[in-house]
Design an enzyme around this catalytic site. Structure first.
Site, PDB file in Angstrom:
ATOM      1  N   LYS A 116       0.838  -1.196   0.000  1.00 31.15           N
ATOM      2  CA  LYS A 116       0.000   0.000   0.000  1.00 31.15           C
ATOM      3  C   LYS A 116       0.878   1.254   0.000  1.00 31.15           C
ATOM      4  O   LYS A 116       0.508   2.275  -0.577  1.00 31.15           O
ATOM      5  CB  LYS A 116      -0.908   0.005   1.228  1.00 31.15           C
ATOM      6  CG  LYS A 116      -2.028  -1.039   1.191  1.00 31.15           C
ATOM      7  CD  LYS A 116      -2.930  -0.890   2.421  1.00 31.15           C
ATOM      8  CE  LYS A 116      -3.692  -2.155   2.738  1.00 31.15           C
ATOM      9  NZ  LYS A 116      -4.957  -2.331   2.045  1.00 31.15           N
ATOM     10  N   GLU A 200      -2.770   6.736   8.197  1.00 35.51           N
ATOM     11  CA  GLU A 200      -3.584   7.679   7.411  1.00 35.51           C
ATOM     12  C   GLU A 200      -4.524   8.423   8.338  1.00 35.51           C
ATOM     13  O   GLU A 200      -4.910   7.909   9.382  1.00 35.51           O
ATOM     14  CB  GLU A 200      -4.495   6.898   6.442  1.00 35.51           C
ATOM     15  CG  GLU A 200      -3.838   6.416   5.206  1.00 35.51           C
ATOM     16  CD  GLU A 200      -4.782   5.554   4.366  1.00 35.51           C
ATOM     17  OE1 GLU A 200      -5.971   5.398   4.733  1.00 35.51           O
ATOM     18  OE2 GLU A 200      -4.307   5.032   3.360  1.00 35.51           O
ATOM     19  N   HIS A 235     -13.991  -3.581   8.362  1.00 37.01           N
ATOM     20  CA  HIS A 235     -13.385  -3.152   7.096  1.00 37.01           C
ATOM     21  C   HIS A 235     -13.512  -4.210   6.008  1.00 37.01           C
ATOM     22  O   HIS A 235     -12.766  -4.213   5.041  1.00 37.01           O
ATOM     23  CB  HIS A 235     -11.907  -2.770   7.275  1.00 37.01           C
ATOM     24  CG  HIS A 235     -11.707  -1.722   8.322  1.00 37.01           C
ATOM     25  ND1 HIS A 235     -12.273  -0.494   8.232  1.00 37.01           N
ATOM     26  CD2 HIS A 235     -11.022  -1.745   9.484  1.00 37.01           C
ATOM     27  CE1 HIS A 235     -11.935   0.213   9.296  1.00 37.01           C
ATOM     28  NE2 HIS A 235     -11.187  -0.524  10.071  1.00 37.01           N
ATOM     29  N   ARG A 298      -6.552  -7.850  -9.529  1.00 37.75           N
ATOM     30  CA  ARG A 298      -7.178  -9.170  -9.756  1.00 37.75           C
ATOM     31  C   ARG A 298      -8.671  -8.968  -9.944  1.00 37.75           C
ATOM     32  O   ARG A 298      -9.175  -7.852  -9.825  1.00 37.75           O
ATOM     33  CB  ARG A 298      -6.958 -10.044  -8.533  1.00 37.75           C
ATOM     34  CG  ARG A 298      -7.401  -9.306  -7.266  1.00 37.75           C
ATOM     35  CD  ARG A 298      -7.460 -10.170  -6.065  1.00 37.75           C
ATOM     36  NE  ARG A 298      -7.514  -9.394  -4.839  1.00 37.75           N
ATOM     37  CZ  ARG A 298      -8.609  -8.860  -4.313  1.00 37.75           C
ATOM     38  NH1 ARG A 298      -9.760  -8.984  -4.925  1.00 37.75           N
ATOM     39  NH2 ARG A 298      -8.565  -8.164  -3.193  1.00 37.75           N
TER      40      ARG A 298
HETATM   41  P1  ADP Z   1      -7.927  -3.823   2.482  1.00 34.66           P
HETATM   42  O1  ADP Z   1      -6.801  -3.865   1.521  1.00 34.66           O
HETATM   43  O2  ADP Z   1      -7.667  -4.647   3.705  1.00 34.66           O
HETATM   44  O3  ADP Z   1      -9.257  -4.067   1.883  1.00 34.66           O
HETATM   45  P2  ADP Z   1      -8.305  -0.948   2.360  1.00 34.66           P
HETATM   46  O4  ADP Z   1      -7.148  -0.049   2.456  1.00 34.66           O
HETATM   47  O5  ADP Z   1      -8.873  -1.213   1.021  1.00 34.66           O
HETATM   48  O6  ADP Z   1      -7.930  -2.341   3.054  1.00 34.66           O
HETATM   49  O7  ADP Z   1      -9.460  -0.426   3.309  1.00 34.66           O
HETATM   50  C1  ADP Z   1     -10.596  -1.188   3.619  1.00 34.66           C
HETATM   51  C2  ADP Z   1     -11.663  -0.315   4.217  1.00 34.66           C
HETATM   52  O8  ADP Z   1     -11.209   0.350   5.372  1.00 34.66           O
HETATM   53  C3  ADP Z   1     -12.161   0.785   3.322  1.00 34.66           C
HETATM   54  O9  ADP Z   1     -13.139   0.345   2.456  1.00 34.66           O
HETATM   55  C4  ADP Z   1     -12.708   1.788   4.313  1.00 34.66           C
HETATM   56  O10 ADP Z   1     -13.989   1.422   4.756  1.00 34.66           O
HETATM   57  C5  ADP Z   1     -11.779   1.651   5.456  1.00 34.66           C
HETATM   58  N1  ADP Z   1     -10.716   2.648   5.373  1.00 34.66           N
HETATM   59  C6  ADP Z   1      -9.512   2.517   4.785  1.00 34.66           C
HETATM   60  N2  ADP Z   1      -8.789   3.648   4.891  1.00 34.66           N
HETATM   61  C7  ADP Z   1      -9.552   4.518   5.573  1.00 34.66           C
HETATM   62  C8  ADP Z   1      -9.363   5.864   6.031  1.00 34.66           C
HETATM   63  N3  ADP Z   1      -8.236   6.515   5.841  1.00 34.66           N
HETATM   64  N4  ADP Z   1     -10.376   6.456   6.707  1.00 34.66           N
HETATM   65  C9  ADP Z   1     -11.533   5.797   6.938  1.00 34.66           C
HETATM   66  N5  ADP Z   1     -11.759   4.539   6.546  1.00 34.66           N
HETATM   67  C10 ADP Z   1     -10.789   3.902   5.868  1.00 34.66           C
END
Ligand code: ADP
Length: 682
Positions: A116, A200, A235, A298
């Site tokens: 990431k 973040e 999440h 993917r």
């Molecule tokens: P993964 O790769 O595990 O799916 P992501 O980075 O895609 O993780 O994040 C999954 C979820 O977490 C997002 O869909 C959102 O709901 C929440 N999320 C991620 N980053 C943030 C953020 N900075 N602020 C609020 N929610 C977040």
């Protein structure tokens, strides 16, 4: 086009890929582990190769074994599905070396998006907007905490190698940072073998909106619109929809173009998903800010909603692109119609923090498929949901002309999804789909927490009448079933002294199986005769209610047809436990009732040690207390890991730890006592 492909996956996604390959005249090879010998994907494929023992580390995740299987069967390409090896650059490289086509992006694209942090660096350069935060190489607690302190709380700590919602934690105050930092590092290392973290700004009410992109190897790229995946638990996505609700066309286009820019920044080829956080500007949605979160290199679990609104088969696109063909359509040729939802049906217990459940699918009946309803599944009745893999049972996908109608379809299909033997989230999904806020599009990623009380109705009082009707139906089912069975030795026939055309009386005491401890037995008095048509006619008195109701009932295998005071309806009745339990599935959802037996109810005394047993099979990660230590209510005692999730076991009350039965690293069986505990007031 390929003649034969190998699918390096299992479950619903393996089945889904096989379906398209077959449609295209491409032969398929499945792979399987010990636990999956009889699995649906193995039966569906033209050939199947055994990989090894059940744990995925020893089977589905062993690149060499998968490659060997492809060579042995002459498969020219490998489709990795999602999860497992799908984002493993090393595996992709091995395929290249062996001259096997990897149905996915080039190695470099996987590597670029694998972390990431690295992905953010690339997107920053490509001028794709990012959530404010720190994603640098310096990894000390001090540096990352300082970045968080400067940004202000809340923040979100993420494992750079994370995925599937794992390795992520919200931190609300500076003084919680160190504890969270250790926990995320630990989870990152155990789940992803890499403890690199980033931090973040935590947005408190964003939407998760992602764009489906597709690129071919000739430099063409399109986006197949967006999906809203805001409804999440831990999440992880629960219900997804396409298109995103209330999406202004200009914003759609803006996000679609940003997604293509992201894909092109890494020389992407194939199907990819660019995930954004959308911070809605409620005054003017078009002006909403959106931030790149990550790109999944993917096919995505929720790709079917895109297929339903575009009419395209994304797996077909993947095979064509991997075979070097042009994208089947240009941007201007793509359009969307109607609205689709996907609900992920899991073996898990929503009332117990969504803890994964295991067990045998004793009864499984999915809604009929049509142009409105699609069921993607990898299991059949009689299959085992084991501890080895993701506990998803199926994806239920519905489509209709607009969101409101599609939602009605979703609710209907959920009530028709009948599973017995394993705890599922179906009722929870129904409550979600049925909630007013969901219908009214008041949705962000905090939806489940915000609407907790309506999604988890602890006291089933709102359904008192439905429960009563279900109890009556269950009682009718018990009687008819018993009459049909004519089980000579059972206490039932002894009690009834049943004779044809004579009135018989039976007293049934039933109790709703519920998480609510206050539920009592209902006493249902049934007077009945069998008429000439073989139908049973009843007078039913419920809990000495003065007004009896007139009912009739017929049971054909598991189909129960009842008429109660003139209201005719059909349900499914599944018996279990020596006829002591009935599961009733019908229009109003699923109900389970238990019959009173002489020793019923003895085991339910609560004791002060409740909660100190292992919630399921797993591994002890950390023991945070010592024997004889005094602890406070809510204090973390031990941390277990099961199915890659950490579970913290906390003190139920102020008290003393009297004994420790496990050490870090030990395997623990579900239900085993973890800690001796004495509450102070016990
Ligand atoms: P993964 O790769 O595990 O799916 P992501 O980075 O895609 O993780 O994040 C999954 C979820 O977490 C997002 O869909 C959102 O709901 C929440 N999320 C991620 N980053 C943030 C953020 N900075 N602020 C609020 N929610 C977040």
């Amino acid at each position: 086009m390929f003649n034969k492909i190998l699918i390096a996956n299992r479950g619903e996604i393996a089945c889904r890929i096989i379906t398209t390959a077959r449609k295209m005249g491409v032969k398929t090879v499945a792979v399987y582990s010990d636990a999956d010998k009889q699995a649906r994907h193995v039966k569906m494929a033209d050939e199947a190769v055994h990989l090894g023992p059940s744990p995925s580390r020893e089977s589905y995740l062993v690149s060499e074994k998968v490659i060997a299987a492809a060579k042995q069967t002459g498969a020219e390409a490998i489709h990795p599905g999602y999860g497992f090896l799908s984002e493993n650059a090393e595996f992709c490289r091995l395929c290249e070396q062996e001259n096997i086509t990897f149905i996915g992006p080039p190695v470099a694209a996987i590597e670029a998006m694998g972390s990431k942090s690295a992905a953010k660096n690339i997107m920053e350069k490509a001028k794709v907007p990012l959530v404010p935060g720190y994603h640098g190489d310096e990894q000390s607690l001090e540096v990352i905490k300082q970045a968080a302190d400067e940004m202000g709380y809340p923040v979100l700590l993420k494992a750079a190698a994370g995925g599937g919602g794992k390795g992520m934690r919200q931190i609300w105050h500076s003084d919680e940072f160190a504890e969270g930092f250790d926990a995320v590092k630990r989870e990152a290392l155990s789940s992803f073998g890499d403890d690199h973290l980033l931090v973040e700004k935590y947005l408190t009410a964003p939407r998760h909106v992602e764009i489906q992109v597709f690129c071919d190897s000739h430099g063409n790229a399109v986006y197949l619109f967006e999906r809203d995946c805001s409804v999440q638990r831990r999440h992880q996505k629960v219900i997804e929809e396409a298109p995103a609700f209330a999406m202004p066309e200009a914003l759609r286009q803006h996000m679609g173009e940003a997604a293509i820019k992201s894909a092109q920044a890494i020389g992407y080829v194939g199907a990819g998903t660019v995930e954004f956080l959308l911070n809605p500007n409620h005054e003017n949605l078009e002006q909403s800010e959106f931030y790149f979160m990550e790109m999944n290199t993917r096919l995505q679990v929720e790709h079917p909603v895109t297929e339903m609104i575009t009419g395209e088969d994304l797996v077909e696109w993947q095979l064509k692109v991997a075979a070097g063909q042009l994208l089947p359509k240009k941007q201007a040729q793509l359009s969307m119609t109607g609205h689709a939802f996907e609900a992920r049906i899991y073996a898990e217990d929503p009332n117990n923090d969504f803890l994964p459940a295991t067990g045998k699918l004793n009864y499984l009946n999915a809604p009929a498929e049509s142009r409105f309803v699609r069921v993607d599944t990898g299991v059949e009745q009689g299959d085992e949901v084991s501890v080895f893999y993701d506990p998803m049972i199926a994806k239920l996908i519905v489509w209709d002309e607009n969101r409101q109608r599609a939602l009605t379809r979703l609710k209907q299909a959920l009530t028709q999804y009948q599973v017995q033997g394993v705890t599922t989230n179906i009722e929870f999904l129904y409550n979600l789909a049925n909630s007013e806020a969901f219908a009214n599009e008041q949705i962000d990623t905090g939806f489940i927490e915000k609407h907790h009380d309506s999604l988890f109705p602890a006291n089933n009082t709102l359904n008192a009448n439905q429960t009563k009707i279900a109890a009556i139906k269950s009682a009718l089912a018990f009687v008819v079933h018993n009459m049909q069975q004519q089980v000579k030795q059972s206490p039932w026939s002894q009690n009834t002294g049943f004779r044809l055309n004579q009135k018989n009386t039976l007293d049934v005491e039933l109790k709703l199986d519920s998480t609510n401890d206050d539920v009592d037995f209902n006493r249902i008095l049934l007077e009945f005769v069998k008429n000439q048509d073989g139908e049973y006619i009843f007078d039913v008195t419920f809990d000495s209610d003065v007004s009896t109701c007139q009912c009739s009932a017929m049971l054909q295998q598991q189909q129960l047809i009842t008429t109660i005071n003139g209201h005719h309806c059909s349900s499914t009745a599944v018996f279990e436990n020596d006829l002591q339990t009935v599961h009733l599935f019908g229009e109003q959802g699923a109900f389970t009732f238990n019959r009173k037996t002489p020793d019923f109810g003895e085991a339910s005394d609560s004791n002060a040690n409740a909660g100190l047993t292992a919630p399921m099979n797993g591994t002890m990660v950390n023991v945070l207390v010592e024997a004889n230590e005094q602890v406070k209510e809510g204090q973390a005692l031990v941390i277990m890991e099961a199915m890659k999730m950490e579970h913290t076991i906390r003190a139920p009350k102020d008290g003393t730890v009297t004994a420790l039965f496990y050490q870090a690293g030990d395997m623990v069986s579900g239900g085993a006592e973890l800690i001796g505990f004495e509450a102070i007031d016990a």
